[in-house]
Structure formats: structure tokens, C-alpha cells
Design an enzyme around this catalytic site. Structure first.
Site, PDB file in Angstrom:
ATOM      1  CD  GLU A  13      -3.385  -0.658   1.823  1.00  0.00           C
ATOM      2  OE1 GLU A  13      -3.595   0.476   2.282  1.00  0.00           O
ATOM      3  OE2 GLU A  13      -4.113  -1.628   2.067  1.00  0.00           O
ATOM      4  N   PRO A  28     -13.243 -10.820   1.496  1.00  0.00           N
ATOM      5  CG  PRO A  28     -13.939 -10.487   3.713  1.00  0.00           C
ATOM      6  CD  PRO A  28     -13.755  -9.778   2.410  1.00  0.00           C
ATOM      7  CG  ASP A  78      -2.226  -7.519   3.354  1.00  0.00           C
ATOM      8  OD1 ASP A  78      -2.895  -8.549   3.600  1.00  0.00           O
ATOM      9  OD2 ASP A  78      -2.688  -6.370   3.496  1.00  0.00           O
ATOM     10  CG  HIS A 131      -1.757  -5.745  -0.843  1.00  0.00           C
ATOM     11  ND1 HIS A 131      -2.077  -4.403  -0.765  1.00  0.00           N
ATOM     12  CD2 HIS A 131      -2.613  -6.375   0.010  1.00  0.00           C
ATOM     13  CE1 HIS A 131      -3.071  -4.241   0.097  1.00  0.00           C
ATOM     14  NE2 HIS A 131      -3.418  -5.419   0.569  1.00  0.00           N
ATOM     15  CG  ASN A 180      -6.169  -8.755   2.254  1.00  0.00           C
ATOM     16  OD1 ASN A 180      -6.438  -8.249   3.334  1.00  0.00           O
ATOM     17  ND2 ASN A 180      -5.762  -8.038   1.210  1.00  0.00           N
ATOM     18  CD  GLU A 234      -7.993   9.277 -12.159  1.00  0.00           C
ATOM     19  OE1 GLU A 234      -8.918   8.715 -11.564  1.00  0.00           O
ATOM     20  OE2 GLU A 234      -7.869   9.276 -13.406  1.00  0.00           O
ATOM     21  CG  PHE A 274     -10.529  -8.498  10.141  1.00  0.00           C
ATOM     22  CD1 PHE A 274     -11.015  -9.787   9.978  1.00  0.00           C
ATOM     23  CD2 PHE A 274      -9.157  -8.297  10.014  1.00  0.00           C
ATOM     24  CE1 PHE A 274     -10.163 -10.843   9.695  1.00  0.00           C
ATOM     25  CE2 PHE A 274      -8.298  -9.349   9.725  1.00  0.00           C
ATOM     26  CZ  PHE A 274      -8.810 -10.632   9.560  1.00  0.00           C
ATOM     27  CG  ASN A 317      -6.091  -5.718   9.341  1.00  0.00           C
ATOM     28  OD1 ASN A 317      -7.142  -6.049   8.802  1.00  0.00           O
ATOM     29  ND2 ASN A 317      -5.721  -4.455   9.404  1.00  0.00           N
TER      30      ASN A 317
END
Length: 553
Positions: free
Chosen positions: A235, A358, A405, A353, A407, A271, A479, A474
Site C-alpha cells: 500500500e 473475504p 499481505d 498484496h 488477506n 491519478e 476485524f 491487522n
């Protein structure tokens, strides 16, 4: 703010009294709401034992104070204190973060505790009929006044404590004294990029502590205080990589490699600055960069879709990426008072990443498989370019350090795949979707190999952190779990020590609803491991599964 719709209690409350016969027959009653009325002046302390309550109606009484013990009812969603004689409120009300509706109408309140600003899920705040100061009333009467008033109180709430407790260093084993090994530290850290640090997601954090200008100081402090030899960050916004991370770390002897998510190619230049990605930094006195690679998961998915609709519709549409740098370990890192190894020692450092949602366990698992498949190709090409006869001509002689990460929790298919060397092709995380045809492309046996019903990889990986060491990496309001990992080649390396978890009791004692927090700049905690690398051998000894294992191991 709140993710689910809140339905207030029905004002037409009905009560039924259980008959003696029903009670005798063992009928059970369940009530989550309680009403106390009758011009009550004080409340019984036994009320605070009813922790299951979700609604408490104590309006229209003669209460002059509410004790701090009210915070012992953590499941209250609705609290009506209207039409009493309250002159003040306990600060502990601010700990009742489940509240959606708090009615304080028609009391004698002149001031409100700023701790009410912590009630980030509150949708209705009744304040009418109180002699409150004009500046509070002006804010409250604006459009969306409840939210503006709560934000104002949170932003002006004094922050305690001033000091974060130090995380402990946990020594697992001593360095091998028999052979010249190299030791180095590896950090993995999701820094929470500015674009995602919003009040919508993190309503419990004051806006000034979510601001990037504030958070970046804490993030850089965390990174520089760990002083790792290899740093893997997720990130990282593109502009921040160049203006903050690379610039600061170059001064401290690092070089780095970064790549933004795939969407960076599709957006305007303005952007693009805010597209986040993955970065790897390394100390140049210890490592020399040999190669750098980016793995775009949507491209790998497209190339290996084999006509699978779910591959194209679910996997290819996600723009997550991974990066890898092939590093040469500088010879003087091998110590122990012995001669350093003659052969070049390479290490492949990878950082990724994975997709966040979920509901997409299949996508996370396939992204992980694609990444390892690409890392295998990188290792094969690197070893092929080395001189033949050297142990490095075997791809499995290039050790890997994988930071990510993911997730994914420790009981996920992703972690099972990485730790065990494979998963069944009908694993529940694939959600019974039709991936079978294309999954064999990522198996280490390849398309023509004997798959025996599982998808495998050829790296022998181990997680640096045992699954029970960190309770979470995290930590947010809704969460808390382990989703960040450091994996390494267990045939070449071992863990000497780790940075342990932040004291959980400190988080509880200080009512930390979630991170980020004024003292914790990201919603993730960093991981830090000290690894010991065994040297390559000059000639093959005891070849086993293509790995040259030394007699010392």
C-alpha cells in the site's frame, strides 16, 4: 459509517407475562430490552450485570447521575436517558461503541464529555431541551449535525496515554557457530495508503490522526527504528514511494524497487500518483541487486485462462501485483571467523498484496499460485544463466523470502498451499468454481505432470511466525486477525528471532477501538524476523530432492 442498516426498537413495546404453568413447563424467556420507569432516583448495581442487553429505556425518571458502570453493557445499541435530571454524563459512555441511538433530550446538561466523539457508529443523538452552550447547539443544528458534532468532539479529545509500550524481541535460537552463515533481518509492513485512510472506514480515528502528513511520521519512525536489512512494504502510493520512502531510505543506505497496481496504466497522470503498490528496499552494503521483476496477476490470469469464464471474470478483473528482486548476498556477510563461500549466493525476495474481499477466497488462492509459479520461472532463468556445475545452476538452490499481505487467515487455503507445498484442486476455497483446467498450469508438475488431484509448488516454505505467536497483524473495529506473513526457504534458512506482538492488554486497558490510532499509524502491525542463511556448497554433497544438503545441517 455503520456497515449494516440499523433498525431502532419499536416504540409500541408489548410485554407478555409468562404464566406459572409455562414457567413450570420449563419455558425459557429471552429479552434483550429492558425498561425501568416510575420516577426512579437511582439504579441498582445489579443492572450492570445484564451484559446481554441491546436496548435500555430509562427515560422519564428522576435520575441525577449515570454511573461509569454503564459501560459494562457493551452490547447496547439503543440507550434512552431522556427526561431525567442529568447534569453531567460519565466519560465512559464513549467506550460504548456499539451504540447507534443515544437519547439525552430534556435533561439539565450544560456540557458533554468529548469522549462521546468515540461513538463512531452513532446515528441518532438526541440533545433537545438541554441548556447546552451555543457553539455545541450551532454545530448540532447544522445538516448532518450529529456526525459533525461527534467528529468535532473526537478531533478535540485529549489523547492518552502518551507512550506506546515496546514490542518484545523474541530470540528463538542462536547463530550456527560451525559454518559461516549470513544473518539478516526482514520487515513486512502494510503502511495503509492515504487514499484508503478515510473516516468511512476508520470512523473511530480522529481525522488529524488519519491525515497522511501526521501518519507518515509514525510510519517512517516504525520503519527506521526496525532498521531491517530488507524491507517489504504494501500500500505504498506511487508519489510517496519516490518523494518519501525512497528518498528517506536512500539516505540510510538502502536501494529499492517499486511497482504500482496494474490500474496505474489506465488512469491519468494525476491519478497515477495515488495508485498504490508494493516496494522492496535492501541495504546496499549487504546486498547487490541482480534482477527486478513485476508480476501482474491480471496478465498471468489472462495468459492462463484456458477459456475458463471464472478465471476471466473473477481473477483477471483484479489488479493486484507482486514484485521480486533477485539479490546477491555480499560475501563479507558470511561470518563465524571462517572463510566465506566461494560461490555466489543469491536470494530471491518477493513481496505481494493479494485481493482484499473475504468473498473471493478463490481469487486470493489463485493469485498466490500464480505468484509462486512466476517466482519459479524467475529462479529457473536466474540459475540457468549462472555457470553450470555451480550449485546455483539448480533453481532450488536460490532461497526465497516471501513477504505478503495475503488477506488470508492462518487456516485458509492460501496459507495451507504455501506451508504444505500444495492444496487439493477441490479445496473449499475454490468455491466449487470451474478452475480445474487452468490450475494445472501453476502446478510444479506442469500441465503434463501427474497432478494426483492437487496443485503443488516446488518451494519448501515455512512461516517465520508460528500461527499462535501474533494474535493479529491487522487490528480494526470489525476485524482482528493475522493476514500478513513472512515465508522463507526452510532448506536454506532458519529463524533466529522475531519482533513479538504489542501487549494486547494495553489495547484493552486503553480502550483502543481499532487502528489506526494517534499512536499507531497503520491498521496493520509490522512483522520483523531475523533469518540465518546457510552458505552454498562448492560441490554437490548428498543431493536430495535436487537440494544439496550439507553434512552440518
Amino acid at each position: 459509517m455503520p456497515k449494516e442498516k440499523y433498525e431502532p426498537p419499536d416504540p409500541r413495546r408489548c410485554y407478555t407475562i409468562m404464566s406459572t404453568e409455562e414457567a413450570a413447563n420449563g419455558k425459557k424467556s429471552y429479552w434483550a430490552e429492558l425498561e425501568i420507569s416510575g420516577r426512579v432516583r437511582s439504579l441498582s448495581s445489579s443492572l450492570w450485570t445484564l451484559t446481554h442487553l441491546t436496548a435500555l429505556h430509562i427515560n422519564d425518571n428522576n435520575l441525577t447521575r449515570i454511573p461509569p458502570d454503564i459501560a459494562k453493557l457493551p452490547n447496547l445499541v439503543y440507550l434512552n436517558l431522556s427526561s431525567n435530571k442529568l447534569r453531567s454524563l460519565p466519560a465512559e459512555l464513549g467506550n460504548m461503541v456499539s451504540l447507534r441511538e443515544l437519547l439525552l433530550n430534556n435533561n439539565l446538561l450544560r456540557v458533554l464529555p468529548y469522549e462521546l466523539g468515540r461513538l463512531f457508529q452513532l446515528q441518532t443523538l438526541g440533545l433537545k431541551g438541554n441548556p447546552l452552550s451555543q457553539d455545541i447547539l450551532n454545530l448540532y443544528q447544522e445538516p448532518d449535525g450529529t456526525r459533525k458534532l461527534l467528529n468535532y468532539m473526537l478531533d478535540n479529545l485529549a489523547v492518552h496515554p502518551e507512550q506506546l509500550p515496546q514490542r518484545p524481541w523474541i530470540t528463538l535460537k542462536e547463530r550456527d557457530q560451525m559454518i559461516p552463515t549470513a544473518t539478516f533481518t526482514v520487515m513486512c509492513y502494510n503502511v495503509l495508503c492515504d487514499k484508503y485512510a478515510t473516516r468511512q472506514l476508520y470512523g473511530y480515528c480522529p481525522s488529524w490522526a488519519l491525515n497522511w502528513e501526521y501518519r507518515k511520521k509514525g510510519i517512517m519512525e516504525e520503519i527506521t527504528s526496525c532498521d531491517a536489512d530488507i524491507i517489504s512494504l504494501q500500500e505504498v502510493e506511487t508519489e510517496q514511494y519516490y518523494t518519501l520512502f525512497l528518498e528517506t531510505l536512500k539516505e540510510r543506505g538502502y536501494d529499492g524497487y517499486f511497482c504500482p497496481k496494474s490500474r496505474a496504466k489506465l488512469v491519468s497522470e494525476q491519478e497515477r500518483k495515488h495508485v498504490d503498490g508494493c516496494a522492496v528496499f535492501f541495504k546496499t552494503e549487504k546486498f547487490t541487486m541482480v534482477q527486478k521483476h513485476t508480476v501482474e496477476f491480471n496478465q498471468v490470469a489472462m495468459a492462463n485462462s484456458e477459456g475458463s469464464e471464472v478465471m476471466l471474470n473473477r481473477v483477471m478483473t483484479k489488479d493486484n501485483i507482486g514484485v521480486a528482486v533477485l539479490l546477491e548476498v555480499n560475501k563479507d556477510m558470511f561470518s563465524g571467523g571462517m572463510k566465506p563461500p566461494l560461490e555466489r549466493q543469491l536470494v530471491l525476495v518477493a513481496n505481494a498484496h493479494m485481493h482484499w474481499d473475504p468473498e473471493y477466497s478463490d481469487v486470493k488462492l489463485i493469485q498466490t499460485m500464480m505468484f509462486l509459479s512466476e517466482l519459479k520461472s524467475i529462479a529457473e532463468r536466474a540459475s540457468g544463466s549462472m555457470a553450470t556445475g555451480s550449485p546455483t545452476s539448480d533453481p532450488s538452490s536460490i532461497p526465497i523470502v516471501l513477504c505478503a499481505d495475503l488477506n488470508s487467515l492462518p487456516d485458509s487455503g492460501v496459507v495451507e498451499y504455501l506451508s504444505n507445498g500444495g492444496v487439493a484442486e477441490n479445496h473449499k476455497d475454490f468455491k466449487e468454481l470451474r478452475y480445474n483446467e487452468c490450475l494445472t498450469n501453476f502446478s510444479c508438475n506442469g500441465k503434463n505432470g501427474n497432478s494426483d488431484g492437487s496443485i503443488t509448488h516446488s518451494f519448501q516454505l515455512k512461516s517465520a511466525y508460528d500461527s499462535n505467536l501474533m494474535p493479529y497483524t491487522n487490528y480494526t473495529y470489525d476485524f482482528k486477525g493475522v493476514i500478513d506473513y513472512i515465508f522463507f526457504s526452510k532448506t536454506h534458512m532458519s529463524v533466529l528471532g522475531l519482533l513479538g506482538p504489542l501487549d494486547s492488554q494495553w489495547l484493552v486497558d486503553n480502550n483502543i477501538t481499532g487502528c489506526p490510532h494517534p499512536h499507531i499509524p497503520s491498521d496493520h502491525f509490522s512483522l520483523l524476523a531475523q533469518l540465518e542463511l546457510h552458505p552454498p556448497l562448492s560441490r554437490p554433497l548428498n543431493p536430495l530432492n535436487g537440494l544439496h544438503l550439507s553434512v552440518h545441517r
